[in-house]
Scaffold this motif. Sequence first.
Motif, PDB file in Angstrom:
ATOM      1  N   ALA A  32      59.597 -91.100 -27.503  1.00 18.19           N
ATOM      2  CA  ALA A  32      60.024 -90.443 -28.743  1.00 18.19           C
ATOM      3  C   ALA A  32      60.166 -91.433 -29.888  1.00 18.19           C
ATOM      4  O   ALA A  32      59.974 -91.080 -31.066  1.00 18.19           O
ATOM      5  CB  ALA A  32      61.344 -89.709 -28.517  1.00 18.19           C
ATOM      6  N   ALA A  33      60.477 -92.687 -29.566  1.00 21.56           N
ATOM      7  CA  ALA A  33      60.731 -93.680 -30.606  1.00 21.56           C
ATOM      8  C   ALA A  33      59.488 -94.027 -31.413  1.00 21.56           C
ATOM      9  O   ALA A  33      59.597 -94.563 -32.524  1.00 21.56           O
ATOM     10  CB  ALA A  33      61.317 -94.951 -29.975  1.00 21.56           C
ATOM     11  N   ASP A  34      58.309 -93.729 -30.881  1.00 24.76           N
ATOM     12  CA  ASP A  34      57.079 -94.069 -31.597  1.00 24.76           C
ATOM     13  C   ASP A  34      56.945 -93.311 -32.912  1.00 24.76           C
ATOM     14  O   ASP A  34      56.239 -93.752 -33.829  1.00 24.76           O
ATOM     15  CB  ASP A  34      55.860 -93.787 -30.709  1.00 24.76           C
ATOM     16  CG  ASP A  34      55.761 -94.746 -29.533  1.00 24.76           C
ATOM     17  OD1 ASP A  34      56.342 -95.848 -29.630  1.00 24.76           O
ATOM     18  OD2 ASP A  34      55.128 -94.393 -28.526  1.00 24.76           O
ATOM     19  N   ALA A  35      57.624 -92.171 -33.018  1.00 21.40           N
ATOM     20  CA  ALA A  35      57.540 -91.368 -34.251  1.00 21.40           C
ATOM     21  C   ALA A  35      58.604 -91.758 -35.265  1.00 21.40           C
ATOM     22  O   ALA A  35      58.546 -91.326 -36.418  1.00 21.40           O
ATOM     23  CB  ALA A  35      57.675 -89.885 -33.912  1.00 21.40           C
ATOM     24  N   TRP A  36      59.559 -92.571 -34.862  1.00 23.27           N
ATOM     25  CA  TRP A  36      60.682 -92.878 -35.746  1.00 23.27           C
ATOM     26  C   TRP A  36      60.310 -93.740 -36.950  1.00 23.27           C
ATOM     27  O   TRP A  36      60.823 -93.512 -38.047  1.00 23.27           O
ATOM     28  CB  TRP A  36      61.817 -93.527 -34.953  1.00 23.27           C
ATOM     29  CG  TRP A  36      62.376 -92.601 -33.911  1.00 23.27           C
ATOM     30  CD1 TRP A  36      62.140 -91.248 -33.798  1.00 23.27           C
ATOM     31  CD2 TRP A  36      63.242 -92.946 -32.824  1.00 23.27           C
ATOM     32  NE1 TRP A  36      62.808 -90.727 -32.720  1.00 23.27           N
ATOM     33  CE2 TRP A  36      63.500 -91.747 -32.090  1.00 23.27           C
ATOM     34  CE3 TRP A  36      63.820 -94.120 -32.394  1.00 23.27           C
ATOM     35  CZ2 TRP A  36      64.313 -91.726 -30.962  1.00 23.27           C
ATOM     36  CZ3 TRP A  36      64.635 -94.107 -31.273  1.00 23.27           C
ATOM     37  CH2 TRP A  36      64.879 -92.924 -30.575  1.00 23.27           C
ATOM     38  N   PRO A  37      59.444 -94.756 -36.804  1.00 22.88           N
ATOM     39  CA  PRO A  37      59.075 -95.532 -37.997  1.00 22.88           C
ATOM     40  C   PRO A  37      58.485 -94.654 -39.105  1.00 22.88           C
ATOM     41  O   PRO A  37      58.768 -94.885 -40.295  1.00 22.88           O
ATOM     42  CB  PRO A  37      58.047 -96.535 -37.465  1.00 22.88           C
ATOM     43  CG  PRO A  37      58.412 -96.715 -36.027  1.00 22.88           C
ATOM     44  CD  PRO A  37      58.862 -95.351 -35.583  1.00 22.88           C
ATOM     45  N   GLU A  38      57.690 -93.645 -38.722  1.00 21.16           N
ATOM     46  CA  GLU A  38      57.106 -92.766 -39.729  1.00 21.16           C
ATOM     47  C   GLU A  38      58.190 -91.961 -40.441  1.00 21.16           C
ATOM     48  O   GLU A  38      58.161 -91.796 -41.670  1.00 21.16           O
ATOM     49  CB  GLU A  38      56.097 -91.823 -39.068  1.00 21.16           C
ATOM     50  CG  GLU A  38      55.373 -90.920 -40.062  1.00 21.16           C
ATOM     51  CD  GLU A  38      54.355 -90.030 -39.380  1.00 21.16           C
ATOM     52  OE1 GLU A  38      53.857 -89.087 -40.042  1.00 21.16           O
ATOM     53  OE2 GLU A  38      54.062 -90.266 -38.179  1.00 21.16           O
ATOM     54  N   HIS A  39      59.167 -91.457 -39.677  1.00 15.48           N
ATOM     55  CA  HIS A  39      60.279 -90.734 -40.295  1.00 15.48           C
ATOM     56  C   HIS A  39      61.045 -91.650 -41.246  1.00 15.48           C
ATOM     57  O   HIS A  39      61.374 -91.265 -42.377  1.00 15.48           O
ATOM     58  CB  HIS A  39      61.222 -90.198 -39.217  1.00 15.48           C
ATOM     59  CG  HIS A  39      62.539 -89.725 -39.751  1.00 15.48           C
ATOM     60  ND1 HIS A  39      62.731 -88.462 -40.279  1.00 15.48           N
ATOM     61  CD2 HIS A  39      63.737 -90.376 -39.877  1.00 15.48           C
ATOM     62  CE1 HIS A  39      63.980 -88.348 -40.693  1.00 15.48           C
ATOM     63  NE2 HIS A  39      64.608 -89.483 -40.459  1.00 15.48           N
ATOM     64  N   CYS A  40      61.346 -92.868 -40.783  1.00 12.05           N
ATOM     65  CA  CYS A  40      62.105 -93.819 -41.611  1.00 12.05           C
ATOM     66  C   CYS A  40      61.347 -94.144 -42.893  1.00 12.05           C
ATOM     67  O   CYS A  40      61.942 -94.292 -43.966  1.00 12.05           O
ATOM     68  CB  CYS A  40      62.405 -95.096 -40.819  1.00 12.05           C
ATOM     69  SG  CYS A  40      63.566 -94.859 -39.459  1.00 12.05           S
ATOM     70  N   GLN A  41      60.023 -94.261 -42.765  1.00 13.65           N
ATOM     71  CA  GLN A  41      59.221 -94.562 -43.953  1.00 13.65           C
ATOM     72  C   GLN A  41      59.296 -93.430 -44.970  1.00 13.65           C
ATOM     73  O   GLN A  41      59.407 -93.676 -46.183  1.00 13.65           O
ATOM     74  CB  GLN A  41      57.769 -94.798 -43.543  1.00 13.65           C
ATOM     75  CG  GLN A  41      56.880 -95.286 -44.674  1.00 13.65           C
ATOM     76  CD  GLN A  41      57.262 -96.668 -45.145  1.00 13.65           C
ATOM     77  OE1 GLN A  41      57.165 -97.637 -44.400  1.00 13.65           O
ATOM     78  NE2 GLN A  41      57.729 -96.780 -46.393  1.00 13.65           N
TER      79      GLN A  41
END
Length: 442
Positions: free
Chosen positions: A66-75
Amino acid sequence: MSQPVTDLPSRLLLSLTPWRNAARWHIAFSGGLDSTVLLHLLAHLAKNHSLPALNALHIHHGLQVAADAWPEHCQSVCDELGVPLQVIRVQVQPGASLERAAREARYNAFTAVIQANELLLSAQHRDDQAETLLFRLMRGAGVRGLSGMPRQRTLGRGHLFRPLLDVTRAELEAYAAEHQLCWIDDPSNQDRQFSRNYLRHQVLPVMIERWPQAVTTMARSAAHLGEAEGLLDELAQIDLASARTVSDFDWLGVPSLELAALAELSAARQRNALSHWLAALTRLPDTDHWSGWEDLRDAAPDARPVWRLAQGQLHRAGGRIWWLAGRWLRPANDAVAWHDPSQPLVLPDNGMLSCRGQIPDGPLQIRYRQGGEVMAVGDRGHRDLKRLLNERRVPGFVRGRLPLLYRGAQLLGVANLRDLSGSEQDGWHLHWAPLSEDQGLS
């Protein structure tokens, strides 16, 4: 009693007043509720106040899919707020505690980024402080541990500051709802096998049901213990000042303390002073492991006791204790030819050697002690090197790294030792500059 959510921006700005002159504010941005609120608050304060440049840091541990999608959300969040984002991928080392390993990887990454006069802002709040207190209480922590997370501390070349420690989780949730913020819900935060999650979901709710002000009172206790820790630190500085005496071997650059000055203190003050001293050098031992200090302190005068710790060892020699790490823990064994003694010689993993004055005739070679060496000493004739080192009280850990100057089979000199490092008659002197700590000895 919690303060109104509308006060959050002014409370945050007030707490950050001492840091307004920093070169940059970095925000530890996981994308979760707490850091999302902190980032939103800072971004909006920056529109109406003169603040240092903001920069968000997202650490990607790679521990769950699930963490792989988090950088995109943070961006996307950072783009909307106009705050630059830096995503840093780290490798979490396997170990007994995944929580600890992830934290160490995260803070190592932060330390590498934060420069001098820069500030890392982290979003831990009052509920986190209460969890920390309970967690450490269950582990049998002392005053330092039970003082909880410090509001501020040094971090690498900069500083870490936690501006929300007086804010409750409920206040952050209310702020997020009022501003319709979106954040990441980390699935691992529901996993009760992690101790902190168990405390958060199973223990604290029961305590708060019985004592509604539990979080506030525990945070207050942590503050009291923090004050006690400050007093213990002051006492440690007083005790260490008397133990930081001058040694004949200060030129080694190895941290050391006078044993007699420590031994005069009570057992509790000894542990307090040593904990303060060792904290900058290694991970501190647990309570049971402190018996190693007693063994080192009380060993027979002719013994060579060693106390092994996480990042190095304490040795006792010449009435002092010495902190050794890295290359000091292994002898130098490689002989090195010195073709041009007029120039300094770089010794592999062992600093630099130079010859001052009239250079002895060659060919010359640098070797290290193996045992059984004999040296001609003025009008005393030939003497065992071991006896000569004993006379000069050379610490045992140094002996395997002392450069020895040979011409053929003849031992001409021992670097840096009085009456052995050269020849007054021939006018030369052998000088050794060991590797400093900054060059990789710790």
